[in-house]
Design a protein around this motif. Structure first.
Motif, short mmCIF file in Angstrom:
data_model
loop_
_atom_site.label_atom_id
_atom_site.label_comp_id
_atom_site.label_asym_id
_atom_site.label_seq_id
_atom_site.Cartn_x
_atom_site.Cartn_y
_atom_site.Cartn_z
N TYR A 76 0.83 -1.20 0.00
CA TYR A 76 0.00 0.00 0.00
C TYR A 76 0.87 1.26 0.00
O TYR A 76 0.60 2.21 -0.74
N SER A 77 1.92 1.26 0.81
CA SER A 77 2.80 2.43 0.85
C SER A 77 3.48 2.66 -0.50
O SER A 77 3.65 3.80 -0.94
N GLY A 78 3.86 1.57 -1.19
CA GLY A 78 4.50 1.71 -2.50
C GLY A 78 3.56 2.33 -3.52
O GLY A 78 3.97 3.22 -4.29
N VAL A 79 2.31 1.90 -3.54
CA VAL A 79 1.35 2.47 -4.49
C VAL A 79 1.09 3.93 -4.17
O VAL A 79 0.99 4.77 -5.07
N VAL A 80 0.96 4.27 -2.90
CA VAL A 80 0.72 5.66 -2.51
C VAL A 80 1.91 6.53 -2.91
O VAL A 80 1.74 7.68 -3.37
N LEU A 81 3.12 6.02 -2.76
CA LEU A 81 4.30 6.79 -3.19
C LEU A 81 4.29 7.02 -4.69
O LEU A 81 4.68 8.10 -5.17
N LEU A 82 3.87 6.03 -5.47
CA LEU A 82 3.77 6.22 -6.92
C LEU A 82 2.74 7.29 -7.26
O LEU A 82 2.97 8.14 -8.14
N LEU A 83 1.61 7.28 -6.59
CA LEU A 83 0.60 8.32 -6.81
C LEU A 83 1.12 9.70 -6.40
O LEU A 83 0.86 10.71 -7.07
N PHE A 84 1.88 9.72 -5.30
CA PHE A 84 2.47 10.98 -4.86
C PHE A 84 3.46 11.51 -5.90
O PHE A 84 3.47 12.71 -6.21
N ALA A 85 4.29 10.61 -6.45
CA ALA A 85 5.24 11.03 -7.48
C ALA A 85 4.52 11.53 -8.72
O ALA A 85 4.95 12.51 -9.36
N PHE A 86 3.41 10.90 -9.06
CA PHE A 86 2.65 11.35 -10.21
C PHE A 86 2.16 12.78 -10.01
O PHE A 86 2.28 13.64 -10.90
N VAL A 87 1.60 13.06 -8.85
CA VAL A 87 1.10 14.40 -8.56
C VAL A 87 2.26 15.39 -8.49
O VAL A 87 2.15 16.55 -8.95
N TYR A 88 3.40 14.95 -7.94
CA TYR A 88 4.55 15.84 -7.79
C TYR A 88 5.05 16.31 -9.15
O TYR A 88 5.38 17.50 -9.34
N TYR A 89 5.15 15.40 -10.12
CA TYR A 89 5.66 15.76 -11.44
C TYR A 89 4.57 16.34 -12.35
O TYR A 89 4.85 17.17 -13.20
N ALA A 90 3.35 15.90 -12.17
CA ALA A 90 2.28 16.38 -13.04
C ALA A 90 1.85 17.80 -12.69
O ALA A 90 1.48 18.57 -13.57
N ARG A 91 1.90 18.14 -11.40
CA ARG A 91 1.52 19.47 -10.94
C ARG A 91 0.17 19.91 -11.53
O ARG A 91 0.09 20.89 -12.26
N PRO A 92 -0.91 19.19 -11.26
CA PRO A 92 -2.19 19.50 -11.90
C PRO A 92 -2.72 20.89 -11.59
O PRO A 92 -3.22 21.58 -12.48
N TYR A 93 -2.60 21.33 -10.34
CA TYR A 93 -3.10 22.67 -10.02
C TYR A 93 -2.23 23.74 -10.65
O TYR A 93 -2.74 24.75 -11.16
N ASP A 94 -0.92 23.56 -10.62
CA ASP A 94 -0.02 24.54 -11.21
C ASP A 94 -0.24 24.65 -12.71
O ASP A 94 -0.21 25.75 -13.29
N LYS A 95 -0.45 23.54 -13.40
CA LYS A 95 -0.73 23.54 -14.83
C LYS A 95 -2.02 24.30 -15.11
O LYS A 95 -2.09 25.10 -16.04
N LEU A 96 -3.06 24.02 -14.29
CA LEU A 96 -4.32 24.69 -14.49
C LEU A 96 -4.19 26.19 -14.25
O LEU A 96 -4.73 27.00 -15.01
N LEU A 97 -3.45 26.57 -13.23
CA LEU A 97 -3.28 27.99 -12.92
C LEU A 97 -2.51 28.70 -14.02
O LEU A 97 -2.89 29.80 -14.45
#
Length: 395
Positions: A76-97
């Motif tokens: 579970y921790s490994g999958v959560v870290l992958l999701l965290f890395a995705f958000v870290y590099y994707a920067r969805p809010y920053d892209k939208l802004l």
């Protein structure tokens, strides 16, 4: 995956509508109507919203039930870290802004609109360098050509761009942790509710099974004692034997037809008690003083079957002797929302009867706990060879 119940579905829909509204509120400018429409049409807006929605349900429906609840914490921790890395590099809010800011910068405004027709020629004259870009014969300036390539204008900025340094998008990470926490809380509460529902259902089924078993014990027990009484009358060639059989018939009809339910009409229980007492009067004759008094009207009140009868039967079992006159006092007070029962008799020890006491009062107490949870008060006292039972029921 369990289907949504209607209240839960409404809560989820309301929560996501509120979440979808946040970007429209915090990124709006003075041209509220136009900028909201542009933001809704932006792919970055839907990418931002869908990213967190998918993460919420992925965590709530898959990761937490199949990994966390099964104690597979490392996976579970490994999958959560992958999701965290995705958000870290994707920067969805920053892209939208950033996309929203670029669109707002290039939007034509009434104060910046270029002059038209004759006024335009008079204002700029023959100097082509001052004319609007659209009138220039050689196309846009080089720097404006570069502007056309800016993110959000003519093309969509790549979601991942490893050629430039990653700027930490704090808001996206904060939303990520909030979404993951809410999804964990949702799954935990749902699991707790399911477990609680199963426990309640199991306890109810156990109580019903136990209650049915107790009834099956009580009915033959009661009928067996009554048949013994009639047998004794027949052995004495009593003239009341036929009347006793008729009263027993009434009792058996009540026990087999009505007493199989959890609750019966109080007046039917009283009639059964009267028939039983009359049977005992015939058996004991003039040597017994049996007082039975009912105060109040039973109306349509209901009560658990054979509950009062058990205490009365117990009084005739242990409160009768041939050595002296038998005295048994029974009273029933019926109030608007309660019933009060009192039974008193003198105790004459009989070892044989005590050994064959059977179900009796113990089973009745257990039935009361099932039928009247926290709605009854039972006091059983034995003072100076006087045995008394006081029972109050809320009904």
């Amino acid at each position: 995956m369990q289907h949504f119940k209607t209240p839960t579905f409404i809560i989820h829909v309301a929560g996501w509508l509120l979440f979808l509204t946040f970007p429209l509120v915090f990124m709006n400018n003075e041209q509220s109507g136009q900028s909201s429409l542009l933001l809704l049409a932006s792919p970055y807006y839907w990418l931002f919203c869908l990213t967190y929605m998918l993460m919420f349900y992925l965590n709530a429906w898959v990761l937490v039930p199949w990994l966390m609840f099964k104690k597979r914490y490392l996976a579970y921790s490994g999958v959560v870290l992958l999701l965290f890395a995705f958000v870290y590099y994707a920067r969805p809010y920053d892209k939208l802004l950033g996309h929203n800011k670029n669109v707002m910068d290039i939007m034509p405004r009434p104060s910046d609109a270029p002059p038209r027709g004759l006024n335009q020629a008079l204002q700029f004259g023959t100097d082509t360098s001052k004319r609007p870009h659209a009138e220039m014969p050689f196309g846009p300036l080089p720097n404006e050509h570069l502007r056309m390539e800016e993110p959000g204008f003519g093309r969509m900025d790549p979601f991942f761009d490893f050629r430039r340094p990653i700027r930490i998008d704090v808001i996206s990470l904060f939303i990520f942790f909030m979404i993951m926490g809410l999804s964990i809380a949702t799954s935990t509460v749902q699991r707790w509710q399911n477990a609680e529902s199963k426990v309640v259902k199991a306890e109810a089924e156990k109580a019903m099974a136990e209650l049915s078993f107790l009834k099956a014990q009580i009915n033959p027990h009661f009928l067996f004692n009554t048949l013994n009484n009639i047998y004794m009358l027949s052995m004495m060639n009593s003239e009341h034997t036929s009347e006793s059989i008729m009263r027993l018939s009434n009792i058996m009809r009540y026990v087999t037809d009505d007493a199989v339910q959890d609750f019966v009409l109080l007046k039917d229980e009283i009639n059964c008690i009267r028939d039983y007492i009359e049977l005992q009067r015939l058996r004991l004759g003039a040597d017994a003083e049996i007082n039975f008094k009912v105060t109040g009207q039973p109306g349509q009140k209901k009560i658990g079957p054979i509950i009062l009868m058990t205490f009365i039967e117990n009084a005739f079992k242990y409160g009768v002797t041939k050595k002296e006159k038998t005295v048994i006092n029974i009273s029933l007070i019926i109030e608007e929302d309660s019933v009060h029962f009192l039974c008193e008799n003198k105790i004459y020890p009989n070892t044989t009867k005590l050994e064959r006491a059977g179900v009796g009062i113990d089973n009745t107490q257990r039935r009361l706990k099932h039928l009247y949870p926290n709605k009854f008060e039972l006091n059983i006292n034995q003072n100076n060879e006087l045995f008394s039972v006081r029972l109050s029921l809320d009904c």
